[in-house]
Design an enzyme around this catalytic site. Structure first.
Site, PDB file in Angstrom:
ATOM      1  N   ARG A  21      22.568  32.609  32.935  1.00 17.13           N
ATOM      2  CA  ARG A  21      23.548  31.735  33.583  1.00 17.13           C
ATOM      3  C   ARG A  21      23.016  31.215  34.909  1.00 17.13           C
ATOM      4  NH1 ARG A  21      29.115  33.297  31.292  1.00 17.13           N
ATOM      5  NH2 ARG A  21      28.513  34.618  29.549  1.00 17.13           N
ATOM      6  N   SER A 137      46.108  45.061  19.018  1.00 18.83           N
ATOM      7  CA  SER A 137      45.493  44.011  19.827  1.00 18.83           C
ATOM      8  C   SER A 137      44.906  42.916  18.946  1.00 18.83           C
ATOM      9  CB  SER A 137      44.395  44.626  20.705  1.00 18.83           C
ATOM     10  OG  SER A 137      43.744  43.659  21.478  1.00 18.83           O
ATOM     11  N   SER A 188      41.576  30.553  25.198  1.00 20.00           N
ATOM     12  CA  SER A 188      40.953  29.535  26.030  1.00 20.00           C
ATOM     13  C   SER A 188      39.673  28.933  25.468  1.00 20.00           C
ATOM     14  CB  SER A 188      40.657  30.118  27.407  1.00 20.00           C
ATOM     15  OG  SER A 188      39.700  31.165  27.326  1.00 20.00           O
ATOM     16  N   HIS A 216      46.202  30.872  30.536  1.00 19.49           N
ATOM     17  CA  HIS A 216      45.814  29.469  30.386  1.00 19.49           C
ATOM     18  C   HIS A 216      47.000  28.564  30.105  1.00 19.49           C
ATOM     19  CE1 HIS A 216      41.457  30.140  30.563  1.00 19.49           C
ATOM     20  NE2 HIS A 216      41.742  31.293  30.005  1.00 19.49           N
ATOM     21  N   THR A 244      47.914  34.201  35.657  1.00 22.09           N
ATOM     22  CA  THR A 244      46.968  34.071  36.764  1.00 22.09           C
ATOM     23  C   THR A 244      47.478  33.034  37.742  1.00 22.09           C
ATOM     24  OG1 THR A 244      44.651  33.682  37.357  1.00 22.09           O
ATOM     25  CG2 THR A 244      45.579  32.271  35.663  1.00 22.09           C
ATOM     26  N   LYS A 247      44.349  29.302  37.877  1.00 18.65           N
ATOM     27  CA  LYS A 247      44.120  28.177  36.970  1.00 18.65           C
ATOM     28  C   LYS A 247      45.182  27.107  37.199  1.00 18.65           C
ATOM     29  CE  LYS A 247      41.441  30.847  33.653  1.00 18.65           C
ATOM     30  NZ  LYS A 247      41.248  32.045  34.491  1.00 18.65           N
ATOM     31  N   THR A 277      42.452  46.274  47.846  1.00 22.76           N
ATOM     32  CA  THR A 277      42.995  45.489  48.946  1.00 22.76           C
ATOM     33  C   THR A 277      43.827  44.339  48.381  1.00 22.76           C
ATOM     34  OG1 THR A 277      41.157  46.032  50.410  1.00 22.76           O
ATOM     35  CG2 THR A 277      42.380  44.024  50.910  1.00 22.76           C
ATOM     36  N   THR A 362      30.544  35.104  25.633  1.00 28.57           N
ATOM     37  CA  THR A 362      31.861  34.495  25.794  1.00 28.57           C
ATOM     38  C   THR A 362      32.397  34.003  24.456  1.00 28.57           C
ATOM     39  OG1 THR A 362      31.216  33.823  28.027  1.00 28.57           O
ATOM     40  CG2 THR A 362      33.161  32.774  27.078  1.00 28.57           C
TER      41      THR A 362
END
Length: 428
Positions: A21, A137, A188, A216, A244, A247, A277, A362
């Site tokens: 990458r 799952s 996604s 997403h 999230t 996005k 944190t 991925t």
């Protein structure tokens, strides 16, 4: 260092497999996004158009979001000061969690440092607190969900992707023991949707708890941006909704929303929450502003869907292999790791278009792709130039078209004339 050769070998393997990458140095601009400055390795700076950002609606550039971040940082400082247990919890996070709970029609919400962490922490904690639990799952679940399942001590079973019959079979086999069904609403990489209403119905029939990842979809689907479950009218039938802030909401962080007792249990037991944190108050305030804006901006969601629709149709009309789905994700299939990387490089070097290659792990080997994500800020000229650039890249590299593109004109960079009537027609 005596161990250095092992790390060199590991990196070399990735390069040999065309999976190494490379980060492209981009500097976004609030006024011009999705255009950005590309800082090349030779020191030159060029303008490029970003076509693969997960800031789907451009909320990272929204003036109210930016103002909330700047104002909060000026008032309370840059950092959170530590974990919420040690340093106290900021008012900005409290307000954000209220907005998120309201967004999903739930009693409570809990914010984490990322969506990856929220899945890891919440799935593993919920399953471990259910005695003799079995996790069911979906086979295509995201890495963060897989890690959450693995981290749990519960038994795990995988049902075939979106296969309701297989899920029901596993639910029947589990009998009366506690069951947790874990799935995404929108996957996604392929961009396909889960049958959320049918999964909810099966879970109710067999007494299973449901956990859905809406990462997403939040901000982008549903009357107020609550996601696919809101759009399908089943939010109240899903026990835990995960999302999230990075996005559709354009900031940073992850969260879960659900029954107040469930959320309190996650807060009290999840190590990834307890020992991390907190996100800075300025980030929480920006995210909260984005949530509030998108609850009211159905027009932004409509513009986003329109851009995705036009882009898909224009690419398909050009004979490019677009993977059909029901979402805003536009996967253009290459099916070869080396060609996928070469296509990405050529788009950037020749056409000043940035789309990262999506390779293994991925996606599965042989399903490599360019994953395109149109935004409401991509113009019709941007779309026309994207199509023409991809046609040129496909022809240059000899990648297979679905339909021969002999009738297509590949424009120069300066050519502002749209050569694809599909784009004009779809926008009218």
């Amino acid at each position: 260092m005596v161990y250095r050769r092992y790390f060199e070998a590991a990196v070399s393997r990735l390069k040999d497999e065309s999976r190494y990458r490379v980060f492209v140095h981009l500097e976004r601009n609030v006024e011009t996004f999705p255009q950005a400055k590309w800082h090349r390795e030779d020191g030159a700076v060029e303008d490029v158009t970003i076509w693969c950002s997960n800031d789907y609606l451009g909320m990272g550039q929204h003036p109210e979001v930016i103002a909330a971040m700047v104002d909060t940082a000026a008032k309370v400082g840059a950092g959170a000061g530590g974990t919420r247990n040690i340093s106290g919890t900021s008012q900005a996070i409290v307000e954000l969690e209220r907005e998120l709970a309201d967004l999903h029609g739930k009693e409570a919400a809990l914010v984490f440092t990322s969506g990856w962490v929220s899945n890891l922490a919440a799935i593993s904690t919920i399953a471990d607190l259910l005695p003799n639990c079995v996790i069911l799952s979906d086979a295509s679940n995201h890495n963060s969900m897989i890690e959450g399942v693995k981290r749990s001590r519960a038994e795990k079973k995988i049902f075939r992707h979106n296969d309701l019959a297989h899920l029901e079979e596993l639910l029947q086999e589990a009998g009366d023991r506690p069951k947790l069904v874990v799935f995404e609403s929108l996957y996604s990489m392929n961009g396909n949707l889960a049958p959320v209403a049918e999964i909810a119905a099966l879970a109710e029939r067999y007494g299973a708890m449901t956990y859905v990842d809406e990462v997403h979809a939040v901000g982008m689907y549903g009357a107020r941006g609550g996601g696919i479950c809101e759009q399908a009218g089943v939010m109240a039938r899903i026990d835990v909704i995960e999302g999230t802030l990075a996005k559709g909401f354009g900031t940073m962080g992850g969260y879960v929303a659900g029954d107040s007792v469930v959320i309190d249990a996650i807060r009290s037991y999840a190590a990834a929450f307890i020992f991390s944190t907190a996100i800075p108050p300025s980030v929480a305030a920006a995210a909260c502003a984005a949530v509030r804006v998108l609850k009211q901006r159905s027009d932004l969601r409509a513009a986003h869907q329109r851009a995705a629709h036009i882009t898909k149709h224009a690419l398909s009309a050009a004979g490019l292999p677009v993977l059909d789905n029901g979402s805003h994700i536009v996967p253009v299939m290459v099916r070869d790791a080396e060609l996928c990387k070469a296509a990405s490089d050529l788009l950037l070097e020749r056409h000043n278009i940035y789309i990262q290659p999506i390779n293994y792990p991925t996606v599965a080997k042989g399903s490599e792709r360019l994953r395109i994500t149109p935004t409401p800020r991509h113009s019709q000229q941007d779309i026309a130039m994207l199509v023409e650039a991809l046609v040129d890249v496909w022809q240059t590299l000899g990648i297979a078209f679905v339909v021969p593109p002999a009738h297509l004109h590949v424009a120069e960079k300066s050519d502002a004339q749209c050569t694809y009537p599909e784009i004009k027609l779809a926008a009218q």
